[in-house]
Design a protein around this motif. Sequence first.
Motif, PDB file in Angstrom:
ATOM      1  N   UNK A   1       5.916   7.782   0.019  1.00 47.73           N
ATOM      2  CA  UNK A   1       5.168   6.530   0.161  1.00 47.73           C
ATOM      3  C   UNK A   1       6.052   5.438   0.761  1.00 47.73           C
ATOM      4  N   UNK A   2       7.304   5.368   0.323  1.00 49.84           N
ATOM      5  CA  UNK A   2       8.237   4.389   0.880  1.00 49.84           C
ATOM      6  C   UNK A   2       8.466   4.635   2.365  1.00 49.84           C
ATOM      7  N   UNK A   3       8.627   5.893   2.728  1.00 51.44           N
ATOM      8  CA  UNK A   3       8.847   6.254   4.123  1.00 51.44           C
ATOM      9  C   UNK A   3       7.615   5.947   4.972  1.00 51.44           C
ATOM     10  N   UNK A   4       6.458   6.347   4.490  1.00 50.19           N
ATOM     11  CA  UNK A   4       5.226   6.080   5.222  1.00 50.19           C
ATOM     12  C   UNK A   4       4.986   4.592   5.395  1.00 50.19           C
ATOM     13  N   UNK A   5       5.191   3.826   4.327  1.00 57.80           N
ATOM     14  CA  UNK A   5       4.996   2.377   4.400  1.00 57.80           C
ATOM     15  C   UNK A   5       5.976   1.744   5.382  1.00 57.80           C
ATOM     16  N   UNK A   6       7.225   2.228   5.382  1.00 62.26           N
ATOM     17  CA  UNK A   6       8.233   1.688   6.301  1.00 62.26           C
ATOM     18  C   UNK A   6       7.857   1.966   7.753  1.00 62.26           C
ATOM     19  N   UNK A   7       7.361   3.159   8.033  1.00 64.11           N
ATOM     20  CA  UNK A   7       6.968   3.494   9.410  1.00 64.11           C
ATOM     21  C   UNK A   7       5.815   2.608   9.889  1.00 64.11           C
ATOM     22  N   UNK A   8       4.875   2.345   8.990  1.00 59.79           N
ATOM     23  CA  UNK A   8       3.764   1.451   9.348  1.00 59.79           C
ATOM     24  C   UNK A   8       4.291   0.042   9.601  1.00 59.79           C
ATOM     25  N   UNK A   9       5.201  -0.416   8.746  1.00 61.24           N
ATOM     26  CA  UNK A   9       5.790  -1.751   8.927  1.00 61.24           C
ATOM     27  C   UNK A   9       6.492  -1.860  10.275  1.00 61.24           C
ATOM     28  N   UNK A  10       7.241  -0.813  10.636  1.00 60.31           N
ATOM     29  CA  UNK A  10       7.959  -0.832  11.919  1.00 60.31           C
ATOM     30  C   UNK A  10       6.969  -0.867  13.072  1.00 60.31           C
ATOM     31  N   UNK A  11       5.928  -0.070  12.979  1.00 57.76           N
ATOM     32  CA  UNK A  11       4.916  -0.025  14.031  1.00 57.76           C
ATOM     33  C   UNK A  11       4.247  -1.396  14.205  1.00 57.76           C
ATOM     34  N   UNK A  12       4.051  -2.091  13.079  1.00 56.79           N
ATOM     35  CA  UNK A  12       3.413  -3.400  13.116  1.00 56.79           C
ATOM     36  C   UNK A  12       4.430  -4.539  13.272  1.00 56.79           C
ATOM     37  N   UNK A  13       5.710  -4.155  13.476  1.00 56.19           N
ATOM     38  CA  UNK A  13       6.810  -5.106  13.671  1.00 56.19           C
ATOM     39  C   UNK A  13       7.001  -6.029  12.465  1.00 56.19           C
ATOM     40  N   UNK A  14       6.663  -5.526  11.302  1.00 53.30           N
ATOM     41  CA  UNK A  14       6.915  -6.260  10.062  1.00 53.30           C
ATOM     42  C   UNK A  14       8.255  -5.770   9.511  1.00 53.30           C
TER      43      UNK A  14
ATOM     44  N   UNK B   1      15.652   8.271   8.007  1.00 52.14           N
ATOM     45  CA  UNK B   1      15.468   6.999   7.309  1.00 52.14           C
ATOM     46  C   UNK B   1      16.666   6.080   7.545  1.00 52.14           C
ATOM     47  N   UNK B   2      17.861   6.660   7.573  1.00 52.65           N
ATOM     48  CA  UNK B   2      19.071   5.876   7.838  1.00 52.65           C
ATOM     49  C   UNK B   2      19.034   5.289   9.244  1.00 52.65           C
ATOM     50  N   UNK B   3      18.599   6.088  10.212  1.00 50.21           N
ATOM     51  CA  UNK B   3      18.471   5.593  11.586  1.00 50.21           C
ATOM     52  C   UNK B   3      17.450   4.464  11.658  1.00 50.21           C
TER      53      UNK B   3
END
Length: 244
Positions: free
Chosen positions: A120-133, A156-158
């Motif tokens: 869930x943390x990984x998925x949420x982070x990818x969405x945030x990056x896509x939305x530039x949040x 995830x580190x990258x």
Amino acid sequence: MIEVIGFLMTGFWLFMIYDCIRNEPERQLWLWILILINFPGAFIYFLTRWIPRGDIPLPNYFTRWTRSRELWIAESQARNIGKAHQYVLLGNLLSDMGMFDKAEEAYKQALEKEADNFQALWGAALIDIKKKNFVNAQRHLQTLLNKDPNYKYGDASLAYGETLFALKELDTAKLHLAKHIKNWSHPEAYIVLAQILSQQGDTQTARSYLETMIAKVQGSSYFHYKRNRHSIGKAKKLLKTIGR
């Protein structure tokens, strides 16, 4: 002309039968469809089974149509079972279908039920990056990396290093990525690190990182080279803009 069209249709139908026998988990059902319905059945199989399996980029509306039943099942399981795992699966599916706002909500529901759920943390982070949040992305990735620094074999580190760069936290990003490339060989890490060093005026070290990455990728296996050759092009382009 009619004979040529008939020949092509027959060839297409036979190819779909061959693919079904070789690759389709539900081959018995689909073989019946292909044999009984003939060309129309082959066209349906092509749209609903062959294209999704081929990992071919498609418009979001088409993906939603072909995976509508899968989405209905995932939504039902999230609603009826309601554990973090079900919401993660729903979020992953929604993200694959390009429904990012709904995916973000699904991951949020998963984290409310299990705050340290890695997926869930990984998925949420990818969405945030896509939305530039990037602020939220940094928070999710930091939580994830505190639990598992090697999550997703360094992906995830990258992503964390790239997020720090996007937030213009250059010194922190530089330290993180310099440590990252000691453990992982992601070409993008070298590129971002070179961009940071170039912005800070250390062009010689920046060029060295880029040249090292190019040499590593070119000297790797054909599969690894083919997968990362776009990074070589990006690095070479960057080298032209960095002075000696």
